[in-house]
Design an enzyme around this catalytic site. Structure first.
Site, mmCIF file in Angstrom:
data_model
loop_
_atom_site.group_PDB
_atom_site.id
_atom_site.type_symbol
_atom_site.label_atom_id
_atom_site.label_comp_id
_atom_site.label_asym_id
_atom_site.label_seq_id
_atom_site.Cartn_x
_atom_site.Cartn_y
_atom_site.Cartn_z
ATOM 1 N N GLU A 135 -11.582 26.169 -35.680
ATOM 2 C CA GLU A 135 -13.029 25.973 -35.430
ATOM 3 C C GLU A 135 -13.367 24.496 -35.354
ATOM 4 O OE1 GLU A 135 -14.830 28.371 -33.966
ATOM 5 O OE2 GLU A 135 -14.411 29.643 -35.697
ATOM 6 N N ASP A 143 -11.878 22.427 -30.604
ATOM 7 C CA ASP A 143 -11.663 22.444 -29.142
ATOM 8 C C ASP A 143 -12.210 21.209 -28.448
ATOM 9 O OD1 ASP A 143 -14.361 23.198 -29.297
ATOM 10 O OD2 ASP A 143 -14.191 24.755 -27.758
ATOM 11 N N GLY A 201 -26.976 34.818 -29.816
ATOM 12 C CA GLY A 201 -27.140 34.020 -31.048
ATOM 13 C C GLY A 201 -26.208 34.464 -32.158
ATOM 14 N N LEU A 224 -20.908 34.927 -30.650
ATOM 15 C CA LEU A 224 -19.848 35.651 -29.940
ATOM 16 C C LEU A 224 -19.824 35.288 -28.454
ATOM 17 C CD1 LEU A 224 -20.215 39.170 -31.641
ATOM 18 C CD2 LEU A 224 -18.752 37.267 -32.305
ATOM 19 N N SER A 225 -20.457 34.178 -28.126
ATOM 20 C CA SER A 225 -20.369 33.592 -26.781
ATOM 21 C C SER A 225 -20.988 34.429 -25.670
ATOM 22 C CB SER A 225 -18.918 33.277 -26.414
ATOM 23 O OG SER A 225 -18.439 32.302 -27.258
ATOM 24 N N ASP A 273 -14.748 28.961 -25.305
ATOM 25 C CA ASP A 273 -15.454 30.222 -25.071
ATOM 26 C C ASP A 273 -15.229 30.748 -23.653
ATOM 27 O OD1 ASP A 273 -16.352 29.512 -27.538
ATOM 28 O OD2 ASP A 273 -18.385 28.993 -26.904
ATOM 29 N N TYR A 294 -24.696 20.543 -33.862
ATOM 30 C CA TYR A 294 -23.403 20.693 -33.168
ATOM 31 C C TYR A 294 -23.032 19.378 -32.484
ATOM 32 C CZ TYR A 294 -19.776 22.555 -30.101
ATOM 33 O OH TYR A 294 -18.579 22.779 -29.452
#
Ligand code: GLA
Length: 387
Positions: A34, A37, A121, A124-125, A172, A222
């Site tokens: 996590e 990437d 939201g 899970l992309s 993703d 983020y």
């Protein structure tokens, strides 16, 4: 069948005529790796058995008419204005189409009916699935030149980065397009390249529990984590003569003890997370292949702790579910995706699944007065391998 229902809905909405073509792209769950990437690191996601469907039909109009069943919203996108951002859900579609337009210059009008099984939201992309289904469907429906796998993935990521303004990595879209049934996708994002990893889940299932506490990708936090990582790379390069790190993933773990004390605390924490998380991904891929789920589970817990304490992207709801998992004695669990809410992934013995999910839902609801959304997921084919 679902596709029959969707075709009927399409016709009711856009009117009778030629049958629409149906495409779909799945959501993803990241098993481990996590916030690595965008640091040229390793990730191990799967595509899941929940998808976004797109029904496409060419028209003779100078516009794209698009309807979202989930949002119950309709919009017309003029072909002349494809690259104009709208600041709403259609930006995912606009972003992908304007990239395709700059490649092939031949975007024509079409009607598009969108329907998604992926909760928005949830981490899970759903957004990557929307981008990928738009790209695949548009290319096929308009008969555009074939696009190489990596180009298609990057084009979808670009829509998210440039159009939607979320500075996300490549995972993703990669998983949604290239996922494979029964397998994890071990991606080395530095290249990027991938290997399939047999998940050897015998006797275990993957359970997602979505806290339903929503997070957004364009959340400043983020992008702030990304900047922290860039600052850490710069600080290390400046303070160590001869260092020319491109990214945090270039740091060998045995150098951490020397490097971390030179950094301000939060940057040291981010750095430690990324370097150790890469190691965990590599180990987890090996353990999965050997069917050593207990060892995988320990890595899941360690990953979660690091995301909570060092990367600071967890939330009380996510932490609560992971502590629950520990107390119940399952092999492992962790938050999955960007964090700040969203979902958790649990490795649950098949025989305990029903009871575990019921209890998790009950205690979570007692604690937060929120009903979580729990469902098993299985590694599924990405958009490339469907239809
Ligand atoms: C989000 C992003 C991904 C990745 C994860 C964190 O899901 O879209 O690119 O950075 O967060 O691992």
């Amino acid at each position: 069948m679902k596709t029959d229902r969707l075709k009927k809905e399409f016709t009711e909405f856009f009117g009778a005529g030629r049958e629409p073509e149906i495409y779909r792209a799945p959501g993803r769950v990241n098993l481990i790796g996590e916030h690595t990437d965008y640091n040229d690191g390793l990730v191990l996601p799967i595509a899941i058995d929940l998808s976004t469907y797109g029904l496409f039909r060419l028209t003779n109009e100078d516009k794209i008419r698009v309807y979202s069943e989930n949002l119950d919203k309709f919009e017309e996108i003029e072909l002349a204005n494809l690259s104009r951002r709208k600041g709403n859900w259609t930006d995912y579609v606009r972003g992908v189409l304007s990239s395709l337009e700059s490649r092939s210059k031949t975007i024509s009008g079409f009607d598009l009916y969108l329907s998604s099984e992926i909760p928005v939201g949830s981490g899970l992309s759903s957004s990557a699935a929307l981008e990928v289904v738009t790209a695949v469907g548009a290319i096929k429906t308009m008969n555009l030149d074939e696009v190489e796998d990596l180009d298609l993935i990057k084009l979808c990521q670009k829509a998210e980065n440039d159009f939607v303004g979320a500075n996300t990595g490549i995972m993703d879209q990669y998983a949604s397009y290239l996922g494979r049934e029964g397998a994890g996708l071990l991606i080395n994002t530095a290249e990027p390249s991938h290997k399939f990893v047999d998940l050897g889940l015998k006797g275990y299932e993957l359970l997602v529990i979505d806290t339903t506490v929503s997070h957004t990708h364009d959340d400043n936090e983020y992008n702030r984590r990304r900047r922290d990582c860039e600052r850490a790379v710069n600080a290390i390069n400046e303070s160590t003569a001869g260092k020319t790190l491109k990214s945090l993933s270039d740091i060998p773990s045995e150098e951490l003890d020397d490097i971390l004390p030179q950094l301000e605390e939060s940057l040291a924490n981010r750095t430690e997370h990324v370097v150790r998380e890469n190691e965990r991904v590599e180990k987890a891929a090996g353990f999965f292949q050997q069917g050593r789920i207990k060892e995988v589970g320990e890595l899941f817990f360690a990953s979660h702790d690091s995301l909570r304490d060092l990367y600071e992207v967890s939330s009380p709801e996510l932490d609560y579910l992971i502590e629950f998992a520990r107390a119940e004695g399952i092999p492992g669990a962790r938050m999955t995706g960007g964090g700040f809410g969203g979902s958790t992934i649990h490795l649950v013995p098949e025989s305990q699944m029903d009871e575990y999910l019921k209890k998790a839902s009950r205690v979570f609801e007692e604690e937060f007065e929120i009903t979580p959304d729990g469902f098993p997921v299985s590694p599924s084919d990405g958009a490339k391998f469907q239809n």
